[in-house]
Motif scaffolding. Sequence first.
Motif, PDB file in Angstrom:
ATOM      1  N   PRO B 152      23.428  55.188  34.415  1.00  0.00           N
ATOM      2  CA  PRO B 152      22.889  54.078  33.627  1.00  0.00           C
ATOM      3  C   PRO B 152      23.849  52.887  33.488  1.00  0.00           C
ATOM      4  CG  PRO B 152      23.191  56.065  32.269  1.00  0.00           C
ATOM      5  CD  PRO B 152      23.375  56.466  33.690  1.00  0.00           C
ATOM      6  N   ARG B 153      25.136  53.120  33.643  1.00  0.00           N
ATOM      7  CA  ARG B 153      26.088  52.007  33.521  1.00  0.00           C
ATOM      8  C   ARG B 153      26.462  51.398  34.882  1.00  0.00           C
ATOM      9  NH1 ARG B 153      30.932  52.239  31.678  1.00  0.00           N
ATOM     10  NH2 ARG B 153      30.839  50.229  30.641  1.00  0.00           N
ATOM     11  N   ALA B 159      29.574  45.085  38.429  1.00  0.00           N
ATOM     12  CA  ALA B 159      29.941  43.711  38.100  1.00  0.00           C
ATOM     13  C   ALA B 159      31.369  43.635  37.573  1.00  0.00           C
ATOM     14  CB  ALA B 159      28.967  43.149  37.068  1.00  0.00           C
ATOM     15  N   GLU B 160      31.701  44.511  36.626  1.00  0.00           N
ATOM     16  CA  GLU B 160      32.987  44.379  35.940  1.00  0.00           C
ATOM     17  C   GLU B 160      34.160  44.880  36.764  1.00  0.00           C
ATOM     18  OE1 GLU B 160      32.588  46.210  32.094  1.00  0.00           O
ATOM     19  OE2 GLU B 160      31.196  44.653  31.385  1.00  0.00           O
ATOM     20  N   LEU B 162      34.040  45.777  40.394  1.00  0.00           N
ATOM     21  CA  LEU B 162      34.112  45.284  41.778  1.00  0.00           C
ATOM     22  C   LEU B 162      33.763  43.798  41.885  1.00  0.00           C
ATOM     23  CD1 LEU B 162      32.604  48.249  43.840  1.00  0.00           C
ATOM     24  CD2 LEU B 162      34.965  47.845  43.111  1.00  0.00           C
ATOM     25  N   GLY B 163      33.301  43.202  40.796  1.00  0.00           N
ATOM     26  CA  GLY B 163      32.969  41.775  40.832  1.00  0.00           C
ATOM     27  C   GLY B 163      31.731  41.480  41.659  1.00  0.00           C
ATOM     28  N   ILE B 164      30.845  42.485  41.783  1.00  0.00           N
ATOM     29  CA  ILE B 164      29.624  42.295  42.567  1.00  0.00           C
ATOM     30  C   ILE B 164      28.424  42.321  41.622  1.00  0.00           C
ATOM     31  CG2 ILE B 164      28.137  43.282  44.366  1.00  0.00           C
ATOM     32  CD1 ILE B 164      30.712  44.469  45.628  1.00  0.00           C
ATOM     33  N   ASP B 165      27.617  41.282  41.668  1.00  0.00           N
ATOM     34  CA  ASP B 165      26.453  41.189  40.792  1.00  0.00           C
ATOM     35  C   ASP B 165      25.269  41.890  41.456  1.00  0.00           C
ATOM     36  OD1 ASP B 165      24.499  40.533  38.992  1.00  0.00           O
ATOM     37  OD2 ASP B 165      24.224  38.502  39.778  1.00  0.00           O
ATOM     38  N   GLY B 166      24.814  42.966  40.821  1.00  0.00           N
ATOM     39  CA  GLY B 166      23.657  43.679  41.365  1.00  0.00           C
ATOM     40  C   GLY B 166      22.410  43.454  40.525  1.00  0.00           C
ATOM     41  N   SER B 167      22.514  42.598  39.522  1.00  0.00           N
ATOM     42  CA  SER B 167      21.412  42.465  38.560  1.00  0.00           C
ATOM     43  C   SER B 167      20.165  41.872  39.196  1.00  0.00           C
ATOM     44  CB  SER B 167      21.852  41.611  37.371  1.00  0.00           C
ATOM     45  OG  SER B 167      22.132  40.289  37.801  1.00  0.00           O
ATOM     46  N   ASP B 168      20.360  41.136  40.317  1.00  0.00           N
ATOM     47  CA  ASP B 168      19.197  40.516  40.974  1.00  0.00           C
ATOM     48  C   ASP B 168      18.530  41.471  41.981  1.00  0.00           C
ATOM     49  OD1 ASP B 168      21.465  40.499  42.562  1.00  0.00           O
ATOM     50  OD2 ASP B 168      20.937  38.635  43.588  1.00  0.00           O
ATOM     51  N   THR B 207      38.293  48.244  52.797  1.00  0.00           N
ATOM     52  CA  THR B 207      37.671  47.708  51.581  1.00  0.00           C
ATOM     53  C   THR B 207      37.139  48.842  50.713  1.00  0.00           C
ATOM     54  OG1 THR B 207      37.097  45.716  52.806  1.00  0.00           O
ATOM     55  CG2 THR B 207      35.920  46.068  50.736  1.00  0.00           C
ATOM     56  N   VAL B 208      36.553  49.856  51.355  1.00  0.00           N
ATOM     57  CA  VAL B 208      36.046  51.014  50.604  1.00  0.00           C
ATOM     58  C   VAL B 208      37.187  51.702  49.859  1.00  0.00           C
ATOM     59  CG1 VAL B 208      35.008  53.307  50.834  1.00  0.00           C
ATOM     60  CG2 VAL B 208      34.077  51.375  52.117  1.00  0.00           C
ATOM     61  N   ARG B 209      38.342  51.809  50.528  1.00  0.00           N
ATOM     62  CA  ARG B 209      39.489  52.463  49.874  1.00  0.00           C
ATOM     63  C   ARG B 209      39.900  51.698  48.616  1.00  0.00           C
ATOM     64  NH1 ARG B 209      41.076  54.362  55.166  1.00  0.00           N
ATOM     65  NH2 ARG B 209      41.907  52.317  55.728  1.00  0.00           N
ATOM     66  N   ARG B 210      39.884  50.358  48.693  1.00  0.00           N
ATOM     67  CA  ARG B 210      40.250  49.566  47.511  1.00  0.00           C
ATOM     68  C   ARG B 210      39.172  49.674  46.431  1.00  0.00           C
ATOM     69  NH1 ARG B 210      38.671  44.934  46.536  1.00  0.00           N
ATOM     70  NH2 ARG B 210      38.485  44.264  48.699  1.00  0.00           N
ATOM     71  N   HIS B 211      37.890  49.604  46.838  1.00  0.00           N
ATOM     72  CA  HIS B 211      36.802  49.775  45.861  1.00  0.00           C
ATOM     73  C   HIS B 211      36.970  51.087  45.093  1.00  0.00           C
ATOM     74  CE1 HIS B 211      33.693  46.994  48.098  1.00  0.00           C
ATOM     75  NE2 HIS B 211      34.625  46.320  47.460  1.00  0.00           N
ATOM     76  N   TRP B 212      37.212  52.144  45.859  1.00  0.00           N
ATOM     77  CA  TRP B 212      37.357  53.479  45.241  1.00  0.00           C
ATOM     78  C   TRP B 212      38.475  53.457  44.210  1.00  0.00           C
ATOM     79  CZ3 TRP B 212      35.000  58.232  45.199  1.00  0.00           C
ATOM     80  CH2 TRP B 212      35.770  59.313  44.752  1.00  0.00           C
ATOM     81  N   GLN B 213      39.637  52.907  44.611  1.00  0.00           N
ATOM     82  CA  GLN B 213      40.790  52.897  43.713  1.00  0.00           C
ATOM     83  C   GLN B 213      40.500  52.075  42.467  1.00  0.00           C
ATOM     84  OE1 GLN B 213      42.999  55.178  44.649  1.00  0.00           O
ATOM     85  NE2 GLN B 213      43.592  54.946  42.506  1.00  0.00           N
ATOM     86  N   GLN B 214      39.843  50.923  42.644  1.00  0.00           N
ATOM     87  CA  GLN B 214      39.496  50.095  41.484  1.00  0.00           C
ATOM     88  C   GLN B 214      38.600  50.871  40.518  1.00  0.00           C
ATOM     89  OE1 GLN B 214      38.017  46.785  44.118  1.00  0.00           O
ATOM     90  NE2 GLN B 214      38.845  45.476  42.505  1.00  0.00           N
ATOM     91  N   LEU B 215      37.633  51.588  41.066  1.00  0.00           N
ATOM     92  CA  LEU B 215      36.687  52.337  40.224  1.00  0.00           C
ATOM     93  C   LEU B 215      37.389  53.478  39.496  1.00  0.00           C
ATOM     94  CD1 LEU B 215      33.795  52.237  42.816  1.00  0.00           C
ATOM     95  CD2 LEU B 215      33.656  51.268  40.506  1.00  0.00           C
ATOM     96  N   ILE B 216      38.248  54.212  40.204  1.00  0.00           N
ATOM     97  CA  ILE B 216      38.973  55.322  39.585  1.00  0.00           C
ATOM     98  C   ILE B 216      39.912  54.775  38.506  1.00  0.00           C
ATOM     99  CG2 ILE B 216      40.628  57.222  39.996  1.00  0.00           C
ATOM    100  CD1 ILE B 216      37.721  57.603  41.169  1.00  0.00           C
TER     101      ILE B 216
END
Lengths: 125, 366
Positions: B152-153, B159-160, B162-168, B207-216
Amino acid sequence: MSNIYYLPTHEYARVEGNVAYIGISEFAAKSLGNVVYVDMPEDGDDVVKGEDFGAVESVKAASDLFSPVSGAVVEINEHLIDNPRLLNEDPMANWIIKVEMTDPSELESLLSPEDYEKLCASEQH
Amino acid sequence: MDELKKTCLHDQHCALGALMSPFGGFDMPIQYAGIEEEHRAVRTACGVFDVSHMGEIFVKGPDAARFVNHIFTNDINAAEAGKAVYGMMLHPDGGTVDDLLVYKEGDNDFLLVVNASNIDKDHAWIKEQAAGYDVVIDNQSDSWGELAIQGPRAEKVLAEVLGIDGSDLAFYTFKHVADPVDGSDVIVSRTGYTGEDGFEVYARPETVRRHWQQLIDAGVAPCGLGCRDTLRFEAGLPLYGDELTDEISPIEAGLGIFVKLDKDEFIGRDATAAIKAEGAKRKIVGLEVNGRAIPRHGYDVLDADGNKVGTVTTGYHSISLDRNLAMALVDAAHAALGTPLQVKVRNKVFPAVVVKKRFYTPNYKK
């Protein structure tokens, strides 16, 4: 000399006189994760050394339980029916079945606590 | 046996102490903190999965739309660019080659996302069917990674963190964005396999490796394939190899709405139409088992008299619902809701009843 013996499949037998309390080791309880069901035989059922007598189930999978000794089941741990997670909390105190042994000499072929610990150490790597 | 493949995040999984196990030819994380904790994180907040093992096959060229519609059961012409469409590829006899998502980039430009275990089979199958079509088939599975951000989050996390807006993005739509940090091409779709809202994010391995690290680092729960299976199971979603196989038709699996028999033609159409006309001889159903035993893949399903009438395809003690549930392939005569059946668990038999296989009501953002 210890009264606790192990199978390489991670079941223990804690022996008092002619009776063996059979359960799973701490190592097995940890690797299973939360236990959600223990499938046990019934009082009076025969168990045979090296053969399966039930299973423990985690979310992930069912693992067969093998008996370290042969004999007749004289009691099952009924607390595990409603509270299988007791196996995670203290697997040594929470034995699964109590068996009247028919051939105590079978214990000689089981692992000592020291040898069992070495086996677990090798399985972790 | 072939050596196991590794995703671009293999080192990160090991660093987190994940329990690793082979899946679909890859050495994959099964769990980190534990299946139950991870499952609940996705149901109540957000979790991230490494799904880089999935295959990405691009199909382009003047005949791409006609070709994809030839090998795919759903109707790609009915979808606008920017839509992701779920469906199957079938054998001529109606059995399932694979289930997949087709991303429609443009009229003759598609991305096919296929199951890890089937990448080589699918790639070969697709190439075999392409004779006479002016298309370029490009298996880029090794040069893309993929994360599934689910729960749900998920929109807020995307957005917060990865800086990617998925709301649209509506359910089953996608877009390309330039990654906010490195500018690389990222595909984001509002899709998933958990029964919750969420996104799948495709990018280059670095890029996936950085995304993963940011999320963790942001505290998002790393989730393994263990809870991916318990989550999809509760939502009644099929797993290729369990509810769909080379021998199981989507009609038998209850997935007929993804097979558009009114299309001009596609491989497996005639066989599927015949199965539908005659009525499937077996069906995937939901089962609720009465008792503490947990039905598992491969266990026998029996009728009330003890005759074998089917097989469990997936079963669990449901984490969200606290019930012992299964999906099973059973003879059609025993598939009606409410039919009393039995499941054989090791040497004991437990009563069960046919129920709807969507055990958990999904929370999708439509």
